[in-house]
Scaffold this active site. Structure first.
Site: not given
Ligand code: LLP
Length: 404
Positions: A222, A263-265, A302, A306, A332-333, A360
């Site tokens: 997050g 858990e960084p994404g 996105r 969002y 077509c949206e 994402y």
């Molecule tokens: N850990 C868990 C359990 C999660 O559900 C998520 C994201 C993460 C880690 C990683 O979060 P991050 O560091 O990427 O913020 N599609 C959306 C984001 C959905 C996130 C879902 N869970 C977007 O594009 O903003």
């Protein structure tokens, strides 16, 4: 510091591989990872890349190469991580709402698991008792994150076991003598305010004494990255400092030290990615100049899903005069990427680069309108290599059963 990819590099990739095209910059991922490692060197911390952000196998392998672990949100992501070469002990499966059979598969694979329902916890206890250490995903009832759709820790959220059900958790854990090694929370995405993480830990401190075998506190992902020019990312050093203070202020009875997991994404892969598109049509109307591109919500959803801001650079005319454009997709949206955005003058045939497209982006892409998913390219040591071919007609038909 990894410089951004230059316009020349991006244009070179667009010409070589065609558009629409996702381009990822490996060194930027490493730069982000090192910020985390450096910031958290004051605590015993491990990072698990939330692979749902971007699962191309070459990205997973690069993540492994730089020393990061991996977090998965489906059993298939676990299988991809194994395929990429991660050891099971470096893979975490944070599940939600899944069939118990997926948990059984994850146990067979030997990976870490966070369980997010009483129902699965009970099934887990019945089958594995104390034999397999496991984590519980808690819902701390905290509101966090950029957009409500990406907030996951508040009351009313489907994720995790609500903290007020602690009695029930304890009953199940006691009945089956389950080895609870980890307490997990993930409150949302795009969280700038470090105090949100601290608040989450404060909630966990209440729970820690109830789980004597606990070894790990997992605070999920997050961290915020800048999307809009001038925005700041989560201050990782400050966050680490505040978390350390929190732990120091809450010593356990036996002075036990916990390992911290994240858990960084987005933090790892958002800024490394660019979606390149070609301007196909310019349409002037009384109120608006529309610039239509050869991509759409099928490739980067996105902004539509969002209301997310993605910065757009006209890399073909970077010093052109500034003008307001509404940049739209070819689906077509109503797939508006940006409304009345000031951009350097756009001509048909120009290449636009959408920034922050690594997380994402491709991962949420679809074949809507029977369009092909884009190709993907990895730039490493200034060398661009194709890591996914663009779809073709065969891909659109390959899973369909044509009845005679
Ligand atoms: N850990 C868990 C359990 C999660 O559900 C998520 C994201 C993460 C880690 C990683 O979060 P991050 O560091 O990427 O913020 N599609 C959306 C984001 C959905 C996130 C879902 N869970 C977007 O594009 O903003």
């Amino acid at each position: 510091m990894a410089e951004q990819l230059s316009n020349e590099q991006l244009i070179g990739a667009a010409k070589e591989f065609g558009t629409p095209l996702y381009v990822y910059h490996a060194e930027k991922i490493k730069e982000q990872y090192l910020k985390l490692v450096d910031g958290f060197s004051i605590l015993d911390t491990k990072f698990f890349y939330a692979s749902k952000a971007l699962t191309n196998i070459n990205i997973l392998r690069y993540i492994k190469e730089i020393g990061c672990n991996v977090d998965c949100s489906s059993i298939n992501e676990v299988k991809l991580a194994l395929h990429a070469g991660f050891e099971p002990q470096n893979i975490l499966y944070t599940s939600n709402g899944i069939a118990f059979s997926e948990i059984e598969e994850a146990v067979s694979a030997g990976v870490h698991i966070n369980i997010d329902s009483l129902s699965n916890l009970e099934k887990f206890g019945k089958k594995y008792g104390h034999s397999y250490p496991v984590g519980i995903r808690m819902r701390p009832n905290i509101m966090a994150g950029g957009n409500i759709k990406i907030s996951t820790g508040h009351e009313g959220s489907k994720f995790g076991i609500p903290v007020e059900q602690l009695d029930k958790i304890e009953e199940v854990v006691k009945t089956y003598n389950i080895f609870i090694r980890t307490l997990h929370i993930h409150t949302g995405s795009d969280i700038k305010d470090v105090d949100v993480f601290v608040k989450g830990i404060e909630v966990l401190f209440e729970l820690i004494p109830h789980f004597p075998e606990l070894e790990v506190i997992d605070l999920g992902g997050g961290f915020k990255v800048p999307y809009i020019p001038g925005e700041k990312e989560t201050d990782i050093n400050l966050l680490a400092q505040k978390i350390k203070e929190s732990f120091d202020n809450h010593p356990t009875a036996d002075n036990k030290k916990f390992q911290l997991w994240f858990e960084p994404g987005k933090f790892l892969v958002s800024e490394c990615g660019y979606l390149l598109a070609e301007v196909t049509v310019l349409k002037e109307t009384a109120s608006t100049i529309f610039a239509a591109v050869d991509t759409g919500l099928n490739h980067l959803i996105r902004p539509m899903m969002y209301d997310a801001y993605h910065h757009i650079n006209n890399i073909s005319n970077p010093s052109g005069e500034m003008k307001a454009y509404t940049v739209t997709g070819n689906i077509c949206e109503t797939d508006t990427f940006a409304a009345n955005r000031e951009l350097h003058e756009i001509r048909e045939g120009d290449y636009l680069a959408f920034l922050n497209a690594g997380a994402y982006g491709f991962e949420m892409a679809s074949n809507y309108n029977s369009r092909f998913k884009p190709a993907e390219v990895l730039v490493r040591n200034n060398k661009s290599r194709l890591i996914r071919k663009r779809d073709d007609m065969k891909d659109l038909l390959k899973s369909q059963v044509e009845l005679d």
